[in-house]
Design a protein around this motif. Structure first.
Motif, PDB file in Angstrom:
ATOM      1  N   ARG A   1       1.775   9.514  -5.727  1.00  0.00           N
ATOM      2  CA  ARG A   1       1.943  10.758  -5.266  1.00  0.00           C
ATOM      3  C   ARG A   1       3.051  11.115  -6.319  1.00  0.00           C
ATOM      4  O   ARG A   1       3.321  12.291  -6.592  1.00  0.00           O
ATOM      5  CB  ARG A   1       2.762  10.932  -4.053  1.00  0.00           C
ATOM      6  CG  ARG A   1       2.417  12.195  -3.049  1.00  0.00           C
ATOM      7  CD  ARG A   1       2.801  11.910  -1.955  1.00  0.00           C
ATOM      8  NE  ARG A   1       2.075  11.164  -1.039  1.00  0.00           N
ATOM      9  CZ  ARG A   1       2.312  10.645   0.078  1.00  0.00           C
ATOM     10  NH1 ARG A   1       3.756  10.994   0.686  1.00  0.00           N
ATOM     11  NH2 ARG A   1       1.667   9.781   0.810  1.00  0.00           N
TER      12      ARG A   1
ATOM     13  N   GLN B   1       1.097   4.308  -2.617  1.00  0.00           N
ATOM     14  CA  GLN B   1       0.818   5.692  -2.494  1.00  0.00           C
ATOM     15  C   GLN B   1       2.047   6.503  -3.048  1.00  0.00           C
ATOM     16  O   GLN B   1       1.809   7.458  -3.459  1.00  0.00           O
ATOM     17  CB  GLN B   1       0.713   5.678  -1.001  1.00  0.00           C
ATOM     18  CG  GLN B   1      -0.600   5.643  -0.461  1.00  0.00           C
ATOM     19  CD  GLN B   1      -0.649   5.613   1.118  1.00  0.00           C
ATOM     20  OE1 GLN B   1       0.326   5.755   1.657  1.00  0.00           O
ATOM     21  NE2 GLN B   1      -1.952   5.150   1.609  1.00  0.00           N
TER      22      GLN B   1
ATOM     23  N   ARG C   1       0.855  -1.134   0.061  1.00  0.00           N
ATOM     24  CA  ARG C   1       0.085  -0.119  -0.166  1.00  0.00           C
ATOM     25  C   ARG C   1       0.749   1.245   0.106  1.00  0.00           C
ATOM     26  O   ARG C   1       0.588   2.176  -0.566  1.00  0.00           O
ATOM     27  CB  ARG C   1      -0.804  -0.176   1.396  1.00  0.00           C
ATOM     28  CG  ARG C   1      -2.152   0.508   0.945  1.00  0.00           C
ATOM     29  CD  ARG C   1      -3.159   0.141   2.092  1.00  0.00           C
ATOM     30  NE  ARG C   1      -3.421  -1.150   2.617  1.00  0.00           N
ATOM     31  CZ  ARG C   1      -3.349  -1.555   3.612  1.00  0.00           C
ATOM     32  NH1 ARG C   1      -3.293  -1.013   4.681  1.00  0.00           N
ATOM     33  NH2 ARG C   1      -3.713  -3.048   3.842  1.00  0.00           N
TER      34      ARG C   1
END
Lengths: 291, 237, 365
Positions: free
Chosen positions: C362, C358, C354
């Motif tokens: 980003r 992320q 995860r």
């Protein structure tokens, strides 16, 4: 009837073993609010240290007390190095850490001392002290040692400031910090003490079950059962619980089909029964609080 | 002017990634009572927790001229900062006696019994409850116990987090009288966080007003209680 | 567009399918998995097929435990018991009643569900460390209960039951050997079980359970019978693990009490934590870990002990207590792995994934 009495006294002797372990479980539970699944392995390792010291020529009681001191330091160091970094992690992570410690300590013992069974001496002798083979000197000594240890712990927690600080740190760490208690240090101290008590338990048990890396696995379960029966918050209860489990286990041999191989199931049944009916155990304190 | 007893410079505080306090600056002087006012969620409790290093902070906190913002909670307490926390922080499983002993756990053992007696002169109710499990005390009694526990430290400053919370008005009056006495007789400086602004301004000599993590107004307590906007927003008349 | 010949229309159809699949990556992934599963045993060695079958079985068991933790916030150090029950039900039915294996799976599942439900009743009142304790006790006692004398004629006692001669052959004269066929059966059951698991998690009640998992007051307010729900979840969790056990009886073709020690329970538990709590696909990562990491640990242990030997040859004064055996170091290496894992990724491999996703997201934005 005579048979029953015999079984009860025999149960008390094995119960002393469980009482020892139950006591060390409750100790660490009080210190860190956790059950340490690696507790038994720590006790086993300590016993090997004592054995090694005696191999190197130390007298029994010398080895006994040196082992207690070493175990205290080891327990302290394990907390500071392994457990402290994950102190705020969820319970699941803690259990994995305990499992890891279990694996490491168990295999280190095997690595250093091999997996073969070793005899371990008793300082009390093996003569019968009560009737015909009812209670051996070692059994009596074990009961006495457990009693002395319990008394010392009671005095320590009830009447010393460090004992009070330890209780406070485990019950309410935030408030403890706010009165100036170094909670991390107290946790480590708790681990140290639990390791020291475990060491005594291990050295008392080893003459009965022989010394080998897996000697504590099933005994730990009985210890848990004893601690649960007595209540995880009560050192005295744990000792009582330990003895009770020993006696119940022996008396169960009167039940048909309950061979020796079913004994562990009794521990299981006791744990589940007590946890379900009276989760705080027979002597555990219920926490009363107003919101 | 002498150096302040407790001062914060550009104090920020965080819960996880969330910033709660934004560049707080305040001073309090020895012997005084300073109060921190503000609505729910303004960051009052967080300010106290920041002072005793119970949240992540940046910026400078000085106590008695010494930098304490890099110290651990227990070490700050040992300097004489007694924090009476939100929710009173009672050791519920321990007795009243043990709670008081814990308050003085960092002090020499020889002074404990005398200090316990001293606490009793302010809170005679605690004497009646001496051997009782602290969790069974009423809310007001627990608040007294919390202040008594703080006194056992022989503190230079007390950080009081909403001592009036959840108490009957009469008991609140009594409590604030005792705080005033403690300030005068025991020379304990106080940093008081309160929602009950009129009470707090009555007791304090200096006040700061906090809104969403920022100091928006400060001054002598009299001056703030005279202020029109404060009166409307916080005093309600 | 001109005239449509059969060729162009086939190409168009394929193109359309590809586009649909590209848009619906879940379906595409599923089809890819199906194809991979169908081809795999034909290309892989027998040993590797065996290992991957075992991996799938572990994954089912871990998913079962994960349902319990994800839904109830409870956990178990005793799921080896349900694994054992599943295996034994299949084995006993096959040996005693000559029942074909396939029929024994649903029966094993049902029996485990009942046992899980019954154990869930007392477990309902237990939290955290108490639950750990009760389930730990269950795991320790399981091998002994399996040796219970009065039912020895059914269970084979200490000896256990051998099933080698009862392993089903591939039907309809399909050209697969037993190992390959076992893989296909396991593969099909795995798909079914994970389909079930996903449906449960995404169902209305599943989402409700997750939402109120940690909030007892909210649970009371919502008015659903939480205790019944939790006990049922315990049953379902046991059912999954029992199906895994049943399949393991097929794979190993032998059941005996000592195959279901506490170490098995711990493996399932570790697999769940490593894979990530509350994330069903994590079960595969967890299974991967518990299947292969102990082997890796063993290799490292042997390497280390050789290294120690070398040091002792070079430095004669190097302290050596007793007689070191390389076997002993395996547990140490494994334990160190576990500790490092918890330090580095406290929420398991799932958490790590995860985090990576992320970061990627980003970086792109």
């Amino acid at each position: 009837m005579e048979q029953v009495v015999q079984q009860i006294i025999g149960g008390l002797a094995t119960g002393a073993i469980y009482a020892c372990i139950a006591l060390s479980i409750v100790m660490i539970y009080q210190a860190i609010d956790h059950l340490n699944f690696a507790q038994g392995e720590m006790a086993m390792f300590s016993t090997y240290i004592a054995w090694q010291l005696m191999q190197w020529g130390a007298p029994y009681w010398g080895a006994f007390f040196i082992t207690i001191a070493i175990s205290f330091v080891l327990g302290y160091v394990i907390e500071r190095t392994v457990f402290k970094p994950v102190h705020n992690a969820p319970v699941l992570s803690h259990i994995v850490i305990f499992i890891a410690l279990f694996a490491i300590i168990n295999s280190m013992a095997g690595f250093i001392w091999e997996f073969t069974i070793k005899p371990f001496p008793t300082p009390f002798g093996t003569k019968s002290v009560l009737g015909e083979g009812l209670l051996s000197a070692h059994g009596a000594g074990m009961i006495a040692v457990t009693g002395v240890m319990l008394g010392m712990l009671y005095l320590f927690f009830r009447y010393t400031r460090v004992g009070l600080a330890m209780r406070a740190a485990s019950a309410n760490p935030d408030s403890a910090r706010l009165v100036g208690i170094r909670v991390g240090f107290m946790n480590a101290l708790g681990w140290g003490m639990a390791a020291a008590i475990g060491a005594v338990a291990g050295m008392m048990i080893a003459p009965v079950v022989f010394l080998e890396p897996n000697m504590m696995v099933t005994i730990l379960l009985y210890g848990f059962a004893g601690a649960v029966v007595g209540g995880l918050t009560s050192p005295g209860g744990a000792v009582f619980g330990g003895f009770a489990v020993g006696v119940i286990e022996n008396l169960a041999s009167f039940v048909p089909h309950f061979g020796a191989e079913m004994k562990l199931s009794i521990a299981l049944a006791l744990i589940i029964l007590v946890l379900t009916l009276k989760p705080s155990g027979l002597f555990g304190r219920r926490i009363v609080s107003r919101v | 002017m002498s150096t302040p007893l407790l001062s914060a410079k550009n104090l920020r505080a965080f819960y996880g990634p969330t910033q709660i306090l934004y560049d707080l600056n305040f001073d309090m002087h020895t012997g005084g009572i300073t109060t921190l006012l503000g609505a729910n969620g303004a960051g009052k409790t967080t300010t106290l927790r920041a002072l005793s290093a119970m949240v992540r902070t940046s910026g400078e906190i000085r106590f008695d001229g010494k930098l304490i913002s890099n110290k651990e909670t227990a070490d700050i307490v040992r300097l004489g900062v007694a924090h009476v926390p939100e929710g009173r922080g009672t050791f519920v499983r321990q007795t009243v006696e043990e709670n008081l002993q814990l308050g003085g756990i960092t002090q020499p053992a020889s002074q404990i019994s005398a200090d316990v007696e001293r606490v009793f002169t302010y809170f005679p109710r605690l004497k009646e409850r001496f051997r009782q499990q602290a969790g069974t005390l009423s809310g007001g009694e627990q608040q007294m116990l919390a202040i008594g526990r703080a006194l056992m430290l022989r503190p230079k400053v007390m950080l009081l987090d909403e001592p009036s919370f959840g108490l009957a008005p009469l008991i609140v009056q009594e409590m604030f009288e005792i705080l005033r006495t403690l300030n005068k007789k025991e020379k304990v400086s106080m940093f008081l966080v309160e929602q009950n602004a009129s009470l707090a301004l009555e007791l304090a000599d200096h006040a700061y007003l906090l809104e969403t993590g920022r100091v928006v107004m400060s001054g002598p307590a009299k001056q703030l209680s005279a202020d029109e906007s404060i009166r409307r927003a916080y005093l309600g008349y | 567009m001109k005239t449509s010949t059969p060729v162009t229309s086939v190409i168009a159809a394929i193109g359309a399918t590809v586009i649909t699949l590209a848009q619906n990556w879940k379906l595409a992934g599923f089809i890819l998995v199906l194809i991979a599963g169908a081809i795999f045993p034909l290309c892989a060695s027998g040993v590797f097929t065996f290992q991957i079958t075992q991996l799938l079985i572990y994954a089912i068991a871990i998913a079962g435990l994960n349902l319990l933790t994800g839904f109830n916030g409870q956990f178990s150090l005793g799921h080896s018991a349900f694994y054992a029950i599943g295996a034994y039900v299949s084995a006993v039915l096959m040996t005693q009643l000559d029942m074909p294996f396939y029929l024994t799976i649903p029966i094993a599942a049902a029996v485990c569900f009942v046992f899980g439900f019954l154990f869930g009743l007392p477990a309902l009142r237990l939290e955290g460390i108490y639950l750990a304790l009760a389930t730990f006790a269950l795991a320790i006692a399981t091998p002994q209960i399996l040796k219970f004398k009065p039912v020895e004629h059914l269970t084979g006692g200490v000896q256990g039951l051998a099933l080698f001669h009862l392993k089903p052959e591939a039907p309809f004269g399909l050209p697969f050997d037993q190992d390959q066929w076992t893989f296909y059966v396991t593969f099909a059951v795995t798909i079914l079980m994970f389909f079930l698991a996903f449906s449960l998690v995404n169902s209305r009640s599943g989402r409700a359970m997750k939402a109120i998992r940690d909030n007892h007051i909210a649970a009371k307010v919502t008015g659903i019978d939480l205790s019944l729900f939790k006990t049922l979840t315990f049953g379902v969790s046991a059912l999954f693990t029992g199906v895994a056990g049943s399949l393991s009886a097929l794979l190993i073709a032998f059941v005996a009490p000592d195959s279901f020690q506490i170490t098995l329970a711990i493996a399932i538990f570790v697999g769940m934590v490593v894979g990530g709590v509350g994330w069903i696909p994590g079960a595969f990562l967890g299974a991967l870990f518990i299947l292969f990491v102990p082997n890796i640990a063993e290799h490292i242990a042997f390497g280390l002990s050789a290294f120690f030997d070398l040091i002792r040859k070079v430095i004669p004064f190097f302290p050596s207590i007793g007689e070191q055996s390389a076997k002993g170091l395996t547990g140490t290496v494994y334990g160190v792995f576990l500790i490092l894992l918890i330090y580095v990724m406290p929420s398991g491999l799932a958490g790590l994934l995860r985090l990576a996703v992320q970061r990627l997201a980003r970086a792109r934005s």
